[in-house]
Design a protein around this motif. Structure first.
Motif, PDB file in Angstrom:
ATOM      1  N   GLU A   1     -18.453 -19.408 -54.291  1.00 35.64           N
ATOM      2  CA  GLU A   1     -17.638 -20.186 -53.361  1.00 35.64           C
ATOM      3  C   GLU A   1     -17.972 -19.685 -51.955  1.00 35.64           C
ATOM      4  O   GLU A   1     -18.313 -18.514 -51.784  1.00 35.64           O
ATOM      5  CB  GLU A   1     -16.146 -19.916 -53.604  1.00 35.64           C
ATOM      6  CG  GLU A   1     -15.682 -20.147 -55.026  1.00 35.64           C
ATOM      7  CD  GLU A   1     -15.665 -21.624 -55.355  1.00 35.64           C
ATOM      8  OE1 GLU A   1     -15.265 -22.416 -54.488  1.00 35.64           O
ATOM      9  OE2 GLU A   1     -16.087 -21.965 -56.486  1.00 35.64           O
ATOM     10  N   ILE A   2     -17.865 -20.576 -50.985  1.00 31.39           N
ATOM     11  CA  ILE A   2     -18.169 -20.176 -49.608  1.00 31.39           C
ATOM     12  C   ILE A   2     -16.877 -20.131 -48.793  1.00 31.39           C
ATOM     13  O   ILE A   2     -16.074 -21.063 -48.855  1.00 31.39           O
ATOM     14  CB  ILE A   2     -19.135 -21.204 -48.958  1.00 31.39           C
ATOM     15  CG1 ILE A   2     -20.390 -21.402 -49.820  1.00 31.39           C
ATOM     16  CG2 ILE A   2     -19.488 -20.774 -47.532  1.00 31.39           C
ATOM     17  CD1 ILE A   2     -21.243 -20.178 -50.020  1.00 31.39           C
ATOM     18  N   ASN A   3     -16.698 -19.035 -48.059  1.00 31.38           N
ATOM     19  CA  ASN A   3     -15.595 -19.000 -47.090  1.00 31.38           C
ATOM     20  C   ASN A   3     -16.042 -19.739 -45.845  1.00 31.38           C
ATOM     21  O   ASN A   3     -16.847 -19.217 -45.067  1.00 31.38           O
ATOM     22  CB  ASN A   3     -15.230 -17.549 -46.740  1.00 31.38           C
ATOM     23  CG  ASN A   3     -14.213 -16.983 -47.689  1.00 31.38           C
ATOM     24  OD1 ASN A   3     -13.309 -17.690 -48.140  1.00 31.38           O
ATOM     25  ND2 ASN A   3     -14.353 -15.706 -48.006  1.00 31.38           N
ATOM     26  N   ARG A   4     -15.530 -20.943 -45.657  1.00 32.62           N
ATOM     27  CA  ARG A   4     -15.990 -21.748 -44.521  1.00 32.62           C
ATOM     28  C   ARG A   4     -15.524 -21.174 -43.190  1.00 32.62           C
ATOM     29  O   ARG A   4     -15.998 -21.598 -42.134  1.00 32.62           O
ATOM     30  CB  ARG A   4     -15.531 -23.196 -44.697  1.00 32.62           C
ATOM     31  CG  ARG A   4     -16.376 -23.907 -45.724  1.00 32.62           C
ATOM     32  CD  ARG A   4     -15.735 -25.180 -46.201  1.00 32.62           C
ATOM     33  NE  ARG A   4     -16.645 -25.937 -47.052  1.00 32.62           N
ATOM     34  CZ  ARG A   4     -16.958 -25.607 -48.289  1.00 32.62           C
ATOM     35  NH1 ARG A   4     -16.474 -24.514 -48.826  1.00 32.62           N
ATOM     36  NH2 ARG A   4     -17.784 -26.365 -48.994  1.00 32.62           N
ATOM     37  N   TYR A   5     -14.578 -20.265 -43.250  1.00 28.89           N
ATOM     38  CA  TYR A   5     -14.133 -19.543 -42.063  1.00 28.89           C
ATOM     39  C   TYR A   5     -14.302 -18.067 -42.391  1.00 28.89           C
ATOM     40  O   TYR A   5     -13.626 -17.541 -43.280  1.00 28.89           O
ATOM     41  CB  TYR A   5     -12.654 -19.870 -41.794  1.00 28.89           C
ATOM     42  CG  TYR A   5     -12.060 -19.150 -40.619  1.00 28.89           C
ATOM     43  CD1 TYR A   5     -12.320 -19.571 -39.303  1.00 28.89           C
ATOM     44  CD2 TYR A   5     -11.216 -18.053 -40.807  1.00 28.89           C
ATOM     45  CE1 TYR A   5     -11.763 -18.908 -38.222  1.00 28.89           C
ATOM     46  CE2 TYR A   5     -10.659 -17.386 -39.724  1.00 28.89           C
ATOM     47  CZ  TYR A   5     -10.932 -17.821 -38.437  1.00 28.89           C
ATOM     48  OH  TYR A   5     -10.379 -17.163 -37.366  1.00 28.89           O
ATOM     49  N   CYS A   6     -15.274 -17.428 -41.767  1.00 28.37           N
ATOM     50  CA  CYS A   6     -15.462 -16.012 -42.093  1.00 28.37           C
ATOM     51  C   CYS A   6     -15.651 -15.171 -40.840  1.00 28.37           C
ATOM     52  O   CYS A   6     -15.950 -15.684 -39.759  1.00 28.37           O
ATOM     53  CB  CYS A   6     -16.580 -15.826 -43.113  1.00 28.37           C
ATOM     54  SG  CYS A   6     -18.244 -15.953 -42.487  1.00 28.37           S
ATOM     55  N   LYS A   7     -15.446 -13.863 -41.003  1.00 31.66           N
ATOM     56  CA  LYS A   7     -15.397 -12.977 -39.830  1.00 31.66           C
ATOM     57  C   LYS A   7     -16.161 -11.683 -40.090  1.00 31.66           C
ATOM     58  O   LYS A   7     -16.412 -11.309 -41.220  1.00 31.66           O
ATOM     59  CB  LYS A   7     -13.932 -12.623 -39.537  1.00 31.66           C
ATOM     60  CG  LYS A   7     -13.120 -13.797 -39.057  1.00 31.66           C
ATOM     61  CD  LYS A   7     -11.858 -13.334 -38.348  1.00 31.66           C
ATOM     62  CE  LYS A   7     -10.776 -12.889 -39.307  1.00 31.66           C
ATOM     63  NZ  LYS A   7      -9.478 -12.706 -38.627  1.00 31.66           N
TER      64      LYS A   7
END
Ligand code: ADP
Ligand code: MG
Ligand code: ZN
Length: 478
Positions: free
Chosen positions: A70-76
Motif C-alpha cells: 500500500e502507498i502512503n499518499r501523504y508521507c513525511k
C-alpha cells in the motif's frame, strides 16, 4: 532435547541507483576517491538545506508496488538523531511515522511450494559516510562520498523460518530490484545490506521469543552461517535456562561466531521528530498509476513466457530469469540469431558453471550476446565439434575472445578431409584388433572407445559423428 523453531525477520537496506544523492546534486558513483562527491548539504554544514530528489520517490514507489505494498499518499521525513563521525549532521533523515510503502508481501518460490513473506514497510532514508580504519597510522579517516546516497529500507514481518527461506527472500529482492532498475543490490559492495533479526521458540508455541539483530553480513553464505550459529547459541542459552538478551550482535564470518555490539536501541533513544527542512510529500494517484503501468516484466512473468514461447523447462526458465542481466543476455543472444534452446543450454550450463566457479554474477559476463550466437552458429554448421566449442567458450568467458578468430588461431576447425578420416579410422582399427573382435561379437559400445582413439590421433579435431560413420563403414566392409 526440545524441538525449536527459528523465527526470522529482515531489515534490508537497498542503495538506490539514482545518479545523484537524495538531498543534493552530488554524484552517487561507487569507488570514487574519498571526499570527492561532497557538498555542504551532504557534509551537514550549518545553514545548508536539503532538496528532495524526485527520482528517489519514484524508485521507492516502483519497489513498493512490485512488492505489493500500500502507498502512503501523504508521507513525511523524520530526523533520527544519533552521534557518530560518519553522520556529519548528527541526525539521519529517515521516515518513522509515515513511511512511503507498507503492508506488502514477497511471494517466494520454494522447493515445497509458494510462500508469502510479509513486508511491514518500506521507507526512504539517506546513507551515512564511511569510516576507514587505517591500521598503519592507527587512526580513523572519514569518507563522506556515501553520505546522502539514497536508501530504501525494506522491513519484513518475522515470517521466515530457516536460512533457505531467508536466502530465497533476499534473492527475490535482488532480482526484483534489478529488474526494476532500482538497485544493483550487491551484498559485497554494500548496495544491499541485510540485518537479520532472529529468535527461537519451542515448536508449537504461539508467542515469539526474544530476538537478537545481527549485522555485518556481506554474502549469502555468511548470512546462512550466521543464522545457523545464532540459532544454536540461542537454543543453548534456553536449554541452560538462561535468557536471550535483546541486543545487536556483530557476526564475524572468519571466526564463525558473533559478539554483542550494543544493547538494542528503541525508537525513543533516537529522539525522532519530523524534519522541519522538508515539506511533506503528496503522491498523486496518477503518478502511482503511471508507475504501475510502466513496471517491467518481472522474473515470474518472464519465466512463464520463456516456457510458453520457447518451450524451455520450468527449471531452465527459472535459472535464466533469476538474474535480470542473464535474462537480457539470453534475449540478446536470440536477437542475434541463435536458436532459443541452444542459447539456453550454453547459458544455464557452461556460463553459470564458470560464473559460479569465479564467484561472479551475470552482469560481469565479458563477452557479448553476439559472440555466443556466433559460437552457436559455428557448432551448428559443424565448423567446430562440441569439445572445441567448449574450449572456444572458455576463452570467450575468460578474455572475451572472438569465436571465429579463436577457432582460426588455434586451428580448431573440424577436419573435413574424408580421406584423412578414413585413413585414421583404418589405422585405429588395425591397432585395436581386440576391440574390433568385441564389436563383431555385438558389443556396440566399443565404437565409443574407437571414436575416442580417432579423436586422439586427430588432436581433437575430428567430428565424432563423422568418425563414427567412417568406422562403421570400414567395419561393414571388412
Ligand atoms: P525495531 O523497531 O525495534 O527495530 P521492528 O518491530 O521494526 O523492531 O522489527 C525489526 C525487525 O525484526 C523486523 O524485520 C521484524 O520482522 C523482526 N522481528 C521482530 N520481532 C521478532 C522476533 N521475535 N523474532 C524474529 N524477528 C523479529
Ligand atoms: Mg526497526
Ligand atoms: Zn552533496
Amino acid at each position: 532435547m526440545k524441538q525449536y523453531e527459528t523465527v526470522i525477520g529482515l531489515e534490508v537496506h537497498v542503495e538506490l541507483a539514482t545518479r545523484t544523492k537524495i538531498f543534493c546534486g552530488c554524484r552517487t558513483d561507487f569507488g570514487a576517491a574519498p571526499n570527492t562527491h561532497v557538498c555542504p548539504v551532504c557534509t551537514g554544514m550549518p545553514g545548508s538545506l536539503p532538496v528532495l530528489n524526485r527520482k528517489v520517490v519514484e524508485f521507492a514507489l516502483r519497489a513498493g508496488l512490485a512488492l505489493n505494498c500500500e502507498i502512503n499518499r501523504y508521507c513525511k521525513f523524520d530526523r533520527k538523531n544519533y552521534f557518530y563521525p560518519d553522520n556529519p549532521q548528527n541526525y539521519q533523515i529517515s521516515q518513522l511515522y509515515l513511511p512511503i510503502c507498507h503492508d506488502g508481501y514477497a511471494e517466494l518460490d520454494l522447493p515445497n511450494g509458494k510462500k508469502r513473506v510479509g513486508i511491514h514497510e518500506i521507507h526512504m532514508e539517506e546513507d551515512a559516510g564511511k569510516l576507514v580504519h587505517d591500521e598503519w597510522t592507527d587512526s580513523s579517516l572519514v569518507d563522506y562520498n556515501r553520505s546522502g546516497v539514497p536508501l530504501i529500507e525494506i522491513v519484513s514481518e518475522p515470517d521466515m523460518r530457516s536460512a533457505e527461506e531467508v536466502i530465497a527472500y533476499l534473492e527475490h529482492l535482488q532480482s526484483t530490484m534489478r529488474y526494476l532498475g532500482v538497485s544493483d543490490c550487491r551484498l559485497q559492495e554494500g548496495s544491499m545490506r541485510a540485518d537479520v533479526n532472529l529468535s527461537v521458540r519451542e515448536a508449537g508455541s504461539k508467542t515469539y521469543g526474544t530476538r537478537t539483530e545481527m549485522k555485518n553480513l556481506n554474502s549469502l553464505k555468511a548470512i546462512a552461517r550466521a543464522i545457523e550459529g545464532e540459532r544454536e547459541r540461542q537454543i543453548e542459552l534456553l536449554e541452560e535456562g538462561r535468557p536471550v538478551v535483546q541486543e545487536t550482535r556483530r557476526w564475524d564470518d572468519n571466526k564463525e561466531s558473533s559478539h554483542a555490539m550494543r544493547s538494542k536501541e528503541d525508537a525513543k533513544d533516537y529522539r525522532y521528530f519530523p524534519d522541519p527542512d522538508l515539506p511533506p510529500i503528496r503522491i498523486p494517484d496518477a503518478w502511482i498509476e503511471q508507475i504501475k503501468a510502466d513496471l517491467p516484466e518481472l522474473k515470474e512473468a518472464k519465466a512463464a513466457r520463456y516456457q510458453s514461447e520457447y518451450g524451455l523447462s520450468a527449471y531452465d526458465a527459472g535459472l535464466l530469469t533469476a538474474d535480470k542481466a542473464l535474462a537480457e543476455f539470453f534475449e540478446g543472444t536470440i536477437a542475434a540469431g541463435a536458436a532459443p534452446k541452444k542459447a539456453a543450454n550454453w547459458l544455464t550450463g557452461e556460463t553459470l558453471r564458470l560464473l559460479k566457479e569465479s564467484e561472479q554474477e551475470a552482469s560481469s559476463i565479458r563477452f557479448a550476446p553476439e559472440s555466443l550466437a556466433k559460437l552457436i552458429g559455428l557448432a551448428e554448421r559443424g565448423v567446430v565439434n562440441n569439445r572445441s566449442a567448449k574450449e572456444v567458450f572458455a576463452a570467450m568467458f575468460a578474455e572475451n575472445a572472438d569465436p571465429e578468430a579463436y577457432v582460426e588461431a588455434h586451428g580448431l576447425k573440424v577436419e573435413n578431409d574424408a580421406g584423412l578420416l578414413a585413413e585414421t579410422a583404418k589405422r585405429v582399427l588395425d591397432a585395436n584388433p581386440k576391440a574390433v573382435a568385441e564389436y563383431r561379437e555385438g558389443k556396440e559400445k566399443v565404437l565409443g572407445f574407437l571414436v575416442g582413439q580417432i579423436m586422439r590421433e586427430m588432436h581433437g579435431k575430428a567430428d565424432p559423428a563423422q568418425a563414427n560413420e567412417a568406422l562403421r563403414n570400414l567395419l561393414s566392409k571388412q
